[in-house]
Design an enzyme around this catalytic site. Structure first.
Site, mmCIF file in Angstrom:
data_model
loop_
_atom_site.group_PDB
_atom_site.id
_atom_site.type_symbol
_atom_site.label_atom_id
_atom_site.label_comp_id
_atom_site.label_asym_id
_atom_site.label_seq_id
_atom_site.Cartn_x
_atom_site.Cartn_y
_atom_site.Cartn_z
ATOM 1 N N LYS A 1 29.458 51.768 4.613
ATOM 2 C CA LYS A 1 27.864 52.384 4.556
ATOM 3 C C LYS A 1 27.353 52.471 5.717
ATOM 4 O O LYS A 1 27.110 52.761 6.587
ATOM 5 C CB LYS A 1 27.010 51.630 3.154
ATOM 6 C CG LYS A 1 27.088 52.426 2.300
ATOM 7 C CD LYS A 1 26.161 51.103 1.719
ATOM 8 C CE LYS A 1 26.633 51.597 -0.637
ATOM 9 N NZ LYS A 1 25.638 50.922 -1.129
ATOM 10 N N CYS B 1 26.457 46.563 3.373
ATOM 11 C CA CYS B 1 26.473 45.451 2.648
ATOM 12 C C CYS B 1 26.452 46.054 0.971
ATOM 13 O O CYS B 1 25.986 47.221 0.966
ATOM 14 C CB CYS B 1 24.944 44.510 2.360
ATOM 15 S SG CYS B 1 25.030 43.077 3.705
ATOM 16 N N ASP B 2 27.097 45.425 0.515
ATOM 17 C CA ASP B 2 27.622 46.582 -1.209
ATOM 18 C C ASP B 2 28.050 44.738 -2.045
ATOM 19 O O ASP B 2 28.538 44.693 -1.115
ATOM 20 C CB ASP B 2 28.533 47.166 -1.077
ATOM 21 C CG ASP B 2 28.290 47.950 -2.745
ATOM 22 O OD1 ASP B 2 27.664 48.812 -2.760
ATOM 23 O OD2 ASP B 2 29.411 47.453 -3.262
ATOM 24 N N SER B 3 26.915 45.001 -3.107
ATOM 25 C CA SER B 3 27.882 43.685 -4.202
ATOM 26 C C SER B 3 28.140 44.446 -5.293
ATOM 27 O O SER B 3 27.932 45.340 -5.417
ATOM 28 C CB SER B 3 26.464 42.982 -4.222
ATOM 29 O OG SER B 3 25.722 42.529 -3.507
ATOM 30 N N GLY C 1 29.998 42.740 -0.023
ATOM 31 C CA GLY C 1 31.040 42.939 0.979
ATOM 32 C C GLY C 1 29.886 43.175 2.336
ATOM 33 O O GLY C 1 28.687 44.067 1.784
#
Length: 223
Positions: A60, A76-78, A113
């Site tokens: 991203k 960000c990624d969760s 992340g």
């Protein structure tokens, strides 16, 4: 002032950054998450939850960095790790109900992340760096009844968030406790982001908006 760009449509992430004094612009990436993870698995084999979160955060951030010059881009990624199974956003209400029936009374690990890309010009202090890390927080879920699960899923909130729950919204009463950074569960670890920005030579207090700088020293009382 350094231009900060958040490569995420998450209102919760933006609220966290604004509350902490930053004023990021929002540019949502066009990354196909399923395609990115599928390609990574084909190349590297099975991935653990931490790898998936960091992989997607990087994808991203780098996608938006290709579009934006002279800025610092934050991706960000969760994902939720429940007994080794990786869960993002539920694809349907039925899946959200099933997920919560698995989670209730148990614990999972929420991994977020973070990836930062510096596209600033050298004249503006740019480093050209691209770096990231993952923050992990253990979440203990309450023992919800079937009626509570059904009512929560009917609000639609679990369908919009990784792990099918929030810590800062309607799902808050259903989280018994956490171990680790609460901001990470909301969607972006502020302590970890501070460390990543410091790697670029950027101090958080220098990035705070002028309005927040003027409010330094203000006294807040809590009843």
């Amino acid at each position: 002032m350094t231009s900060l760009v958040l490569a995420s449509a998450s209102p919760a992430r933006r609220r966290l950054l604004v509350a902490a004094g930053l004023e990021p612009s929002i540019v949502v990436s066009g990354v196909d998450e399923s395609a990115v993870t599928a390609a990574a698995r084909e190349t590297y084999g099975e991935l653990v939850a931490e790898d998936v979160a960091l992989l997607l955060a990087r994808a991203k951030a780098e996608d938006v960095a290709d579009q934006i010059d002279d800025a610092v881009i934050i991706g960000c990624d969760s994902v939720l790790d429940l007994d080794g199974a990786i869960h993002g956003k539920p694809s349907s209400a039925a899946e959200a109900v099933s997920r919560w029936r698995q989670m209730r009374g148990r614990s999972g690990i929420l991994h977020t992340g973070h990836w930062v890309v510096d596209t600033r010009d050298e004249d503006h202090g740019g480093t050209g760096a691209t770096l990231g890390a993952t923050a992990s927080t253990t979440v203990h879920f309450a023992k919800l009844t079937d009626d509570e699960i059904d009512a929560y899923v009917e609000t639609g909130e679990p369908l919009r968030v990784a792990g099918a729950f929030t810590l800062d919204g309607l799902g808050a009463p259903y989280v018994s406790s956490i171990e680790g950074d609460p901001s990470n569960v909301v969607g972006i670890s502020l302590p970890l982001l501070r460390e990543l920005l410091m790697e670029l030579g950027l101090a958080w207090h220098d990035l705070r908006s002028s309005a927040h700088r003027g409010a330094q020293g203000a006294h807040v009382e809590r009843a």
